[in-house]
Design an enzyme around this catalytic site. Structure first.
Site, PDB file in Angstrom:
ATOM      1  N   GLY A 230     -19.854   4.341  -6.871  1.00  0.00           N
ATOM      2  CA  GLY A 230     -19.180   5.601  -6.586  1.00  0.00           C
ATOM      3  C   GLY A 230     -19.884   6.501  -5.582  1.00  0.00           C
ATOM      4  O   GLY A 230     -19.312   7.510  -5.162  1.00  0.00           O
ATOM      5  N   GLU A 272     -24.882   0.471  -9.951  1.00  0.00           N
ATOM      6  CA  GLU A 272     -24.107  -0.697  -9.485  1.00  0.00           C
ATOM      7  C   GLU A 272     -23.448  -0.331  -8.168  1.00  0.00           C
ATOM      8  O   GLU A 272     -22.240  -0.463  -8.009  1.00  0.00           O
ATOM      9  CB  GLU A 272     -22.995  -1.049 -10.493  1.00  0.00           C
ATOM     10  CG  GLU A 272     -23.434  -1.409 -11.876  1.00  0.00           C
ATOM     11  CD  GLU A 272     -22.246  -1.573 -12.846  1.00  0.00           C
ATOM     12  OE1 GLU A 272     -21.176  -0.967 -12.638  1.00  0.00           O
ATOM     13  OE2 GLU A 272     -22.400  -2.324 -13.809  1.00  0.00           O
ATOM     14  N   GLY A 274     -22.071  -0.445  -4.545  1.00  0.00           N
ATOM     15  CA  GLY A 274     -21.588  -1.448  -3.614  1.00  0.00           C
ATOM     16  C   GLY A 274     -21.500  -0.820  -2.230  1.00  0.00           C
ATOM     17  O   GLY A 274     -22.244  -1.131  -1.313  1.00  0.00           O
ATOM     18  N   ARG A 275     -20.588   0.149  -2.136  1.00  0.00           N
ATOM     19  CA  ARG A 275     -20.328   0.808  -0.857  1.00  0.00           C
ATOM     20  C   ARG A 275     -21.596   1.386  -0.226  1.00  0.00           C
ATOM     21  O   ARG A 275     -21.846   1.192   0.961  1.00  0.00           O
ATOM     22  CB  ARG A 275     -19.331   1.953  -1.107  1.00  0.00           C
ATOM     23  CG  ARG A 275     -18.665   2.501   0.140  1.00  0.00           C
ATOM     24  CD  ARG A 275     -17.786   3.706  -0.205  1.00  0.00           C
ATOM     25  NE  ARG A 275     -16.926   3.481  -1.341  1.00  0.00           N
ATOM     26  CZ  ARG A 275     -15.689   2.978  -1.270  1.00  0.00           C
ATOM     27  NH1 ARG A 275     -15.172   2.689  -0.112  1.00  0.00           N
ATOM     28  NH2 ARG A 275     -14.967   2.801  -2.355  1.00  0.00           N
ATOM     29  N   ARG A 310      -8.366  -1.691   4.042  1.00  0.00           N
ATOM     30  CA  ARG A 310      -8.488  -0.311   3.555  1.00  0.00           C
ATOM     31  C   ARG A 310      -7.562   0.678   4.276  1.00  0.00           C
ATOM     32  O   ARG A 310      -6.926   1.494   3.620  1.00  0.00           O
ATOM     33  CB  ARG A 310      -9.950   0.172   3.591  1.00  0.00           C
ATOM     34  CG  ARG A 310     -10.872  -0.669   2.680  1.00  0.00           C
ATOM     35  CD  ARG A 310     -12.278  -0.107   2.587  1.00  0.00           C
ATOM     36  NE  ARG A 310     -12.308   1.122   1.834  1.00  0.00           N
ATOM     37  CZ  ARG A 310     -12.385   2.325   2.350  1.00  0.00           C
ATOM     38  NH1 ARG A 310     -12.515   2.503   3.639  1.00  0.00           N
ATOM     39  NH2 ARG A 310     -12.358   3.383   1.574  1.00  0.00           N
ATOM     40  N   TYR A 314      -5.048   2.204   1.623  1.00  0.00           N
ATOM     41  CA  TYR A 314      -5.337   3.568   1.147  1.00  0.00           C
ATOM     42  C   TYR A 314      -5.158   4.614   2.243  1.00  0.00           C
ATOM     43  O   TYR A 314      -5.508   5.766   2.032  1.00  0.00           O
ATOM     44  CB  TYR A 314      -6.790   3.694   0.687  1.00  0.00           C
ATOM     45  CG  TYR A 314      -7.327   2.624  -0.212  1.00  0.00           C
ATOM     46  CD1 TYR A 314      -6.835   2.484  -1.512  1.00  0.00           C
ATOM     47  CD2 TYR A 314      -8.373   1.801   0.192  1.00  0.00           C
ATOM     48  CE1 TYR A 314      -7.375   1.527  -2.361  1.00  0.00           C
ATOM     49  CE2 TYR A 314      -8.912   0.841  -0.651  1.00  0.00           C
ATOM     50  CZ  TYR A 314      -8.411   0.710  -1.927  1.00  0.00           C
ATOM     51  OH  TYR A 314      -8.941  -0.224  -2.775  1.00  0.00           O
ATOM     52  N   CYS A 347       3.320  -8.981  10.469  1.00  0.00           N
ATOM     53  CA  CYS A 347       4.687  -8.462  10.488  1.00  0.00           C
ATOM     54  C   CYS A 347       4.825  -7.504   9.316  1.00  0.00           C
ATOM     55  O   CYS A 347       5.489  -7.795   8.308  1.00  0.00           O
ATOM     56  CB  CYS A 347       5.688  -9.600  10.378  1.00  0.00           C
ATOM     57  SG  CYS A 347       5.479 -10.774  11.717  1.00  0.00           S
ATOM     58  N   GLU A 348       4.177  -6.382   9.464  1.00  0.00           N
ATOM     59  CA  GLU A 348       4.010  -5.432   8.367  1.00  0.00           C
ATOM     60  C   GLU A 348       3.574  -4.148   9.062  1.00  0.00           C
ATOM     61  O   GLU A 348       2.497  -4.110   9.668  1.00  0.00           O
ATOM     62  CB  GLU A 348       2.902  -6.001   7.461  1.00  0.00           C
ATOM     63  CG  GLU A 348       2.457  -5.152   6.327  1.00  0.00           C
ATOM     64  CD  GLU A 348       3.533  -4.880   5.311  1.00  0.00           C
ATOM     65  OE1 GLU A 348       4.007  -3.741   5.305  1.00  0.00           O
ATOM     66  OE2 GLU A 348       3.914  -5.798   4.552  1.00  0.00           O
TER      67      GLU A 348
HETATM   68  C1  PLP Z   1     -16.256  -1.390  -7.710  1.00  0.00           C
HETATM   69  C2  PLP Z   1     -17.318  -1.271  -8.721  1.00  0.00           C
HETATM   70  C3  PLP Z   1     -18.616  -0.907  -8.362  1.00  0.00           C
HETATM   71  C4  PLP Z   1     -19.007  -0.556  -6.942  1.00  0.00           C
HETATM   72  O1  PLP Z   1     -18.404   0.613  -6.527  1.00  0.00           O
HETATM   73  P1  PLP Z   1     -18.783   1.275  -5.117  1.00  0.00           P
HETATM   74  O2  PLP Z   1     -17.815   2.394  -5.014  1.00  0.00           O
HETATM   75  O3  PLP Z   1     -18.612   0.237  -4.098  1.00  0.00           O
HETATM   76  O4  PLP Z   1     -20.187   1.743  -5.212  1.00  0.00           O
HETATM   77  C5  PLP Z   1     -19.568  -0.873  -9.344  1.00  0.00           C
HETATM   78  N1  PLP Z   1     -19.271  -1.186 -10.627  1.00  0.00           N
HETATM   79  C6  PLP Z   1     -18.045  -1.546 -11.015  1.00  0.00           C
HETATM   80  C7  PLP Z   1     -17.812  -1.907 -12.429  1.00  0.00           C
HETATM   81  C8  PLP Z   1     -17.025  -1.591 -10.078  1.00  0.00           C
HETATM   82  O5  PLP Z   1     -15.795  -1.937 -10.470  1.00  0.00           O
END
Ligand code: PLP
Length: 438
Positions: A230, A272, A274-275, A310, A314, A347-348
């Site tokens: 997040g 956790e 990711g982004r 994306r 979104y 085609c979208e």
């Molecule tokens: C998607 C997700 C993340 C990573 O979220 P980011 O916004 O990319 O940091 C971490 N944990 C869980 C369970 C997720 O579904």
């Protein structure tokens, strides 16, 4: 101004070797960022970042993070498989799934992963599918209602499918304690791509208070609090990046005010992300193929939403830098004199990387960099219109490049048709048609 992590000349050389489109990743950027994350949280001896594999499942990139002691946050069988292939197991895998298939739980159990239960009903489901619950487990919390910070509403957990209610959480903890779990964790993911530095500290305070009550009321040993993902990144040029040091200090204040007085200073902080770990360190490199002038000006490029969904999905903003081409001027700092919709070839009609974007004059053959595709970029790819997903290239710290995933070929697209004679005929034809041009 938002600058790509490669120069025009560097990119021209890379694109001579690897045909566009491709996602390009910046090893140096990934390393400096993970170092900053670990340094910021070094006050917490148990801190661990479990990289969210779904954000970018390329093993060559995950391997870089593993060097720093990161773990993997997996949520599916295949993601677990990738972690396993990289030699990750046990407490270095956080299995944060939902609506979980039995086979996924079985593999998580085999790998001795930390299972983060999304729902109270998953505890008996896990036992039936995979056997006794692991000694280290976790529960995902959903507080319901709206999640607010000082600067307004951040998200709407009451509308989200994840996690358990507070009542269920206490019950789940009792169930897990009764089943002999030695260490329990607490997890919540309440807002995505957050800006400013207040999200983790606010979430931490909520989870720390809950952890104290869970410990007192169920006798559980709360070993870790997982702040999940997040943490956002600045997709737009006018956005400020999050300051991970300020974020970690905010979490530390909550830790000292809530957990330390409760005698729970051994709690490890987990994340956790990711982004935040990968997003800014990837870009989609594509080439201008067509310019079309009808009621608006359209710039057709050789990538499409199958490489980056994306914007289509979104309405997400991804910054674009026009770089230019071999023998031409460097346009990366050229003034914006035109307004384009930048489109792919699906085609979208939502297959647009940008709408009404002010850019320098683009000529056919110019390379464009679409920024911040390192997370939820390639990973969200798909195959609509029979379009193939792009390659992935890693720009090493020493300036060399490595192909870390080849582009898909038509034979990949048709490979699963092998169950009928017609399907096998198509596969045989595709083999002749290769190499597929994209
Ligand atoms: C998607 C997700 C993340 C990573 O979220 P980011 O916004 O990319 O940091 C971490 N944990 C869980 C369970 C997720 O579904």
């Amino acid at each position: 101004m938002k600058q790509p992590f490669v120069s025009k000349d560097q990119l021209v050389a890379i694109a001579e070797r690897y045909p566009t489109p491709f996602h390009l990743y910046d090893e140096a950027g990934i390393r400096r960022n993970v170092e900053a994350v670990l340094d910021a949280f070094s006050w917490n001896p148990g801190f661990r970042e479990y990289f969210a594999v779904k954000a970018n499942p390329n093993p060559s990139l995950i391997k870089i993070l593993l060097e720093y002691g990161c773990g993997c946050d997996c949520s599916s069988y295949t993601e677990l498989m990738i972690a396993d292939a990289l030699g990750v197991s046990g407490e270095k895998i956080m299995f944060s799934s939902n609506d979980t298939p039995a086979a996924d739980f079985r593999l998580a159990r085999e790998l001795d992963a930390v299972v983060n239960f999304d729902d109270i009903s998953h505890i008996p489901f896990f036992e039936e599918a995979a056997g006794p619950v692991p000694a280290v487990a976790s529960c995902r919390f959903n507080p319901g209602g709206l999640f607010r910070l000082a600067n307004g509403i951040m998200d709407n957990p009451g509308d989200s499918k994840y996690g358990m209610t507070e009542e269920q959480l206490f019950e789940a903890y009792r169930m897990l304690v009764a089943r002999g779990c030695k260490t329990l964790g607490l997890h919540a993911f309440l807002a995505s791509n957050t800006h400013g530095n207040d999200y983790y500290p606010a979430l931490a305070r909520i989870l720390f208070k809950l952890a104290v009550r869970l410990h007192e009321e169920t006798g559980a040993h709360v070993g870790f609090v997982n702040l999940s993902g997040g943490v956002g990144i600045p997709y737009r040029p006018d956005e400020e990046p999050c300051d991970i040091r300020a974020i970690a200090e905010g979490v530390r204040r909550a830790f000292e005010e809530v957990l330390v007085p409760a005698g729970m200073e051994d709690v490890a902080i987990c994340a956790e992300m990711g982004r935040f770990m990968m997003g800014p360190y990837g870009c989609l490199v594509t080439r201008a193929v067509h310019e079309k002038r009808i009621y608006k000006d359209y710039l057709g490029v050789d990538a499409s939403a199958v490489d980056l969904i994306r914007p289509a999905m979104y309405g997400a903003y991804h910054h674009i830098t026009v770089m230019g081409q071999a023998g031409g001027p460097d346009k990366s700092a050229a003034p914006a004199t035109r307004t384009y919709d930048v489109t792919g070839n699906l085609c979208e009609n939502n297959d647009k990387f940008a709408i009404d974007r002010d850019l320098p004059e683009v000529e056919r053959g110019d390379l464009l960099v679409i920024h911040d595709t390192g997370a939820h970029g390639y990973a969200m790819g798909y195959n609509y219109n029979g379009r193939m997903r792009s390659a992935e290239v890693l720009l090493r710290e020493d300036g060399s490049c490595e192909l870390i995933r080849r582009a898909e070929k038509p034979s990949d697209y048709v490979a699963t048709l092998d169950v009928t004679p017609e399907g096998r005929a198509v596969i045989a034809r595709a083999a002749h048609a290769e190499p597929g041009v994209k």
